[in-house]
Each structure stands twice: as C-alpha cells, then as structure tokens.
Design an enzyme around this catalytic site. Structure first.
Site, PDB file in Angstrom:
ATOM      1  N   HIS A 156       0.833  -1.203   0.000  1.00 27.29           N
ATOM      2  CA  HIS A 156       0.000   0.000   0.000  1.00 27.29           C
ATOM      3  C   HIS A 156       0.863   1.247   0.000  1.00 27.29           C
ATOM      4  O   HIS A 156       0.404   2.324  -0.357  1.00 27.29           O
ATOM      5  CB  HIS A 156      -0.916   0.003   1.225  1.00 27.29           C
ATOM      6  CG  HIS A 156      -2.011  -1.022   1.123  1.00 27.29           C
ATOM      7  ND1 HIS A 156      -3.299  -0.713   0.794  1.00 27.29           N
ATOM      8  CD2 HIS A 156      -1.983  -2.367   1.279  1.00 27.29           C
ATOM      9  CE1 HIS A 156      -4.035  -1.809   0.759  1.00 27.29           C
ATOM     10  NE2 HIS A 156      -3.252  -2.835   1.045  1.00 27.29           N
ATOM     11  N   ASP A 364       3.151   9.539  -1.043  1.00 27.56           N
ATOM     12  CA  ASP A 364       2.000   8.743  -0.612  1.00 27.56           C
ATOM     13  C   ASP A 364       1.810   7.576  -1.563  1.00 27.56           C
ATOM     14  O   ASP A 364       1.964   7.750  -2.779  1.00 27.56           O
ATOM     15  CB  ASP A 364       0.733   9.621  -0.614  1.00 27.56           C
ATOM     16  CG  ASP A 364      -0.236   9.231   0.485  1.00 27.56           C
ATOM     17  OD1 ASP A 364      -0.210   8.061   0.896  1.00 27.56           O
ATOM     18  OD2 ASP A 364      -1.004  10.093   0.930  1.00 27.56           O
TER      19      ASP A 364
END
Ligand code: ADP
Length: 511
Positions: A156, A364
C-alpha cells in the site's frame, strides 16, 4: 468461489464507523463484496506471550480472526521496525529511519507468530492475500509451514528506487522474502518499475514477460493495482439529507471566502506544515482583509508514541496559531486545525461543502482522500482537487491541479487558480476525474488483484528463465551461494532456499 483470506497487521473493528487509514477502508470494502476471513492484530496489548490466543468473530460475510500483541512486540515490531524503519524509508525519509537489532528481531518474531497461528486455519483452496509492509516476510513463514496455496502480497505504501531502499539494513533479506509470493502488487507504475529495477539490478533477476520476473529459476508476477474507494457509497453519503443538515450546522459555513479542506492522518509524509505555509502564502497574496478562503484541516492522530509524530503535531499547532493570529478577524478564523478522527459521513459532507480539496503529501502510496473528495462533489457545481505529484493518485488523476508540495508558491498559486476557476472548467475537470475514480474503484482493485492471483500459476507454467537457470546451474556446479551483486556472499538471516539455491547477501550490520 474460493475463500479469500486477508492478512494485515491490524484488523479494524467493523462496528467503528470512522476507520481512518486507507488500508482498513479498502479491506472492509473488499470483504463486504467477497466474504472470507480477515486475520491480524486486534489492537490489544497483553503482558506476556503465553496469553496470546486467537479469537474468531463472525461479522456479516466475513470472519475476523484476531490476536493481541505483547508490549514488546508493539515496541519492536510495530513502532520499531515497521514504523521507524520501513515506513520512513519507503517514504524516502532516510533521515527519520532508526534501526535497532531488537526491532529487527521483533519484526521477525511477530511475522513468524502470524505464520504459526494462521497456517493451521488455512484451507487448501484458499487464496491468501497479505497486505503491506508490516508483513513482508509472512509468505516465507507460511511456506516453511507447508502452505502451498497461491499467496499474494500488496504494497500500500510507495516502493522507492533501489538506491533508497538499499539504505534499509536487511533489505536483501526482505526482498528475497518477497520471492515466496506468487504475485506482488503495487499502487503505481513507478513503484512497479522501482521493484523491477531492484530485482534486475540488485538481485540478478530478469523480466521474462510483461509483469513476470525470474530470479535464480524462481518466477514471480508483479503488477500494478491502484487502490480505489467504494464510490457509490461515498456519493450516497455526500448527497444524503443528513449530510446537507450537517453542512448547514457547521458555523464554518458562515465564514467569509471559500472553503479549503484537508483530511490526513497526522503523518510527516502528508506534508501538513508545507500545506499550512502554502495557505499562509495564499492569504498574503490577497490585499488586506479580503479573506479569500478558510482552511479546515482534519488530522487524525496516528503513531503518537513516536518522536517524529510528536514533533509534527507541535509544529502544526504553532503554525495554525500563527496564521490565525496574523490574519484572523472577529468574524473569521482562517485556519481550523482539528486533531481527531471524524465520522465518514461527516467527512463526505465536509468534502462536498468545500470548494478546494487540498491533498499535498510529500510522498504517498495512493491517497484515498483525493478520490473521496472527487466522489463527494456536486456534479453541477464541483470543487477543485489540488493534488501532489508525489501521491500515487496523481498517476491517474491528471485533471486535478497537480502541484509540487515542496514548492509553497506553486501550491498557493494553484489555490488562487482554483478560487478563480470558472464553473465550466470545474465541471469539465470533475467529469474526467470522476470517470477515473469510478474506473479504479475498490471493487475493481480487489477483483483485478484476485483474478491475477488465481491465474498466476497457470500463466507462469512453461516459462523458462534462461539467464537465471544458467546462472543457477553454474552456481550449483560451483557449489556456491548466489549473492546479490555488489554484496558479500555470507548467507542472510533467513538462509532461505529458493528452488535449490540459497540466497546470500551481506548480513548487514543492524546497528
Ligand atoms: P493513509 O492510508 O496514509 O492514511 P489515505 O488517504 O490513502 O492515507 O487513506 C486515508 C483514509 O482514512 C481515507 O479513507 C480517509 O477518509 C480516512 N481518514 C483520514 N483522516 C481521517 C480523519 N481525521 N477522520 C476520519 N477518517 C479519516
């Protein structure tokens, strides 16, 4: 349909409406659609290891199987190796990485315990999907306990270039652990490219077909699966009458100027101080007292036992106070900083009420807030998404105003542009963004990963990895260990056998 077993560090409580953190949100969405088992930590801490047992709780279509951690596990595995080594390194923050031998041992110990508790409850036909950086070596532990199922792994978080990754002590061991998975998934093409480069340049592997890699005769699939949100439920939440009422109840609506919203975990990777500085720059751009916009920043607490997180909280409190002191007025609080998690339907209402969604992480993996902001907008009068080029979402959401979050002036100018943007341009941009958010939603993410995982072995059958086989044969003739180029050939901490070949690699100093 084959049963799905999802494994992640933390199993969230489905009773809590405000599951903050993209991983929890995605997994709930995935299991709601598919059903299956979710295995992981229940968030509790017990005094000693003897008290660790697994608990089974049925919840709708899924069974939650959880266990506690000890205080030492929490310190070493969770805070230590996962969040003071892997998290900063994967977010390109080598300056914040802190490595200790104890943390590395804790990481190994907890991963081994996960494998020990999980392997007896796995059925032969289960598809196993392991999530994120806390559990990189779990596949190795499961294989050692005879689990022959297809096992997939998903990152992730970003996957940095090899030159950055190799600053992680133990990176050779971690990377070779990944070879035990059938499929490794990434959020973006650039993460995937970094991984392939690591495999080819640092491990002597090769790409034998699109998304197929071979190292020392061992095959692995690696692909891109951008995480998405449950679009329809978000749209419904944002449009509900309750959302309307909530919007009108907030005094913030009575503030002059347009509203800008930021929603992030309070993490140094989210670029929050830079965001506040850019907002201050925006206010400076406008003539006296014109009050162009108000910022509301919701920042949920996270990992607040760690020093780097305490520091960022203090910095934000100081910055928001300074902005309000300098620019505030009797009828205007320019920057509102809220340090807690809020309900998801409240978030949806706030997104919809805001003319600008300001999503400016320094790095991110994906960033679901960007997608939620888009989904919550009114099609007839949408707001503008300002998005960091360093968020995984920027690879897809190109119709946002893409900014460099380190460049305060650029972000301030983007806000000004958003404030002045015509409704026609906002609608055109929003339509395009909404199309992409729908295309890559949570369901699509889950199904495409599971489809790829269940067909992995079929696709790999018959592949021949000439270069690696030749190298393996030569190594076996010499009876030597395969070493990572540029590293010593001492065996690594796991001494793992991969199709008859042992992976070496300098067992790096852990201090
Ligand atoms: P990360 O996984 O790094 O936290 P993402 O943007 O991908 O970042 O996911 C964050 C998720 O957590 C989103 O679904 C968002 O709505 C939720 N979230 C973030 N901050 C809060 C908050 N203060 N209150 C409630 N939910 C939050």
């Amino acid at each position: 349909m084959r049963r799905l077993v999802i494994v992640s560090n933390r199993v969230a409580d489905p009773g809590r409406g405000q599951a903050s953190g993209g991983l929890a949100v995605c997994i709930f969405d995935a299991l709601r659609v598919h059903g299956g088992m979710w295995f992981g930590w229940n968030g509790e801490i017990v005094a000693d290891e003897a008290k660790i047992g697994t608990a089974f709780v049925k919840h709708d279509s899924c069974t939650l199987v959880t266990m506690p951690l000890t205080e030492r596990d929490y310190r070493e595995y969770f805070l230590g190796f996962s969040n003071e080594v892997l998290w900063p390194v994967h977010h390109y923050r080598l300056d914040l990485a802190r490595f200790t031998l104890e943390a590395a041992e804790g990481y190994r110990r907890v991963n081994a315990r996960f494998a020990e508790k999980l392997s007896p409850i796995v059925n032969r036909s289960d598809l196993i999907w392991v999530h994120d950086y806390h559990l990189i070596p779990l596949g190795t532990g499961l294989r050692a306990r005879g689990v022959g199922n297809e096992i997939g792994f998903f990152f992730h978080i970003p996957f940095p270039p090899p030159e950055v990754l190799s600053a992680t002590p133990e990176h050779e061991w971690l990377m070779s652990s990944l070879l035990e998975y059938d499929l490794v998934g990434f959020q973006t093409r650039s993460d995937h490219a970094n991984f392939c480069r690591f495999i080819c340049d640092f491990m002597g592997g090769e790409i034998t077909a699109p998304d197929t890699l071979c190292v020392a005769g061992k095959y692995l699939r690696a692909s891109v699966f951008p995480v998405g949100i449950d679009v329809e439920s978000f749209v419904a939440m944002a449009r509900s009458p309750e959302a309307e009422k909530r919007i009108h109840r907030t005094r913030w609506q009575a503030e002059p100027g347009l509203s800008v919203i930021g929603v992030d975990r309070l993490d140094y990777s989210k670029g929050l101080p830079e965001k506040f500085r850019a907002f201050r720059r925006l206010l400076e751009m406008y003539p006296d007292k014109s009050k162009p916009a108000s910022l509301i920043q919701i920042a949920s607490p996270t990992r607040d036992d760690l020093e780097a997180y305490i520091a960022i909280r203090q910095e934000l409190e100081t910055l928001s106070g300074a902005i309000n002191g300098q620019f505030g007025d009797f009828d205007w609080t320019p920057a509102r900083y809220i340090h807690r998690a809020v309900e998801r339907d409240t978030l949806a209402a706030l997104y919809r009420a805001s003319r600008i969604g300001l999503v400016t992480p320094l790095r991110d993996g994906m960033n679901l807030v960007a997608k939620e902001y888009v989904a919550a907008q009114d099609d007839a009068d949408p707001g503008v998404l300002i998005l960091s080029r360093f968020a995984g979402a920027a690879e897809d959401l190109q119709e946002a105003l893409i900014v460099n979050p380190y460049d305060i002036d650029e972000v301030a100018h983007a806000m000004r542009r958003a404030i002045e943007m015509t409704k026609e341009e906002r609608i055109v941009r929003h339509q395009a963004l909404m199309g992409r958010v729908r295309q890559h939603d949570a369901c699509n993410w889950m199904l495409s990963f599971l489809r790829a995982l269940s067909s992995c072995r079929e696709q790999l059958a018959g592949n021949v990895c000439e270069r690696s086989v030749r190298r393996r044969d030569a190594d076996q003739r010499r009876g030597s260990l395969v070493a990572f180029p540029g590293h010593s050939s001492a065996s690594n901490s796991m001494g793992k056998l991969i199709t008859g070949t042992k992976f070496g690699g300098g067992s790096t100093s852990l201090t």
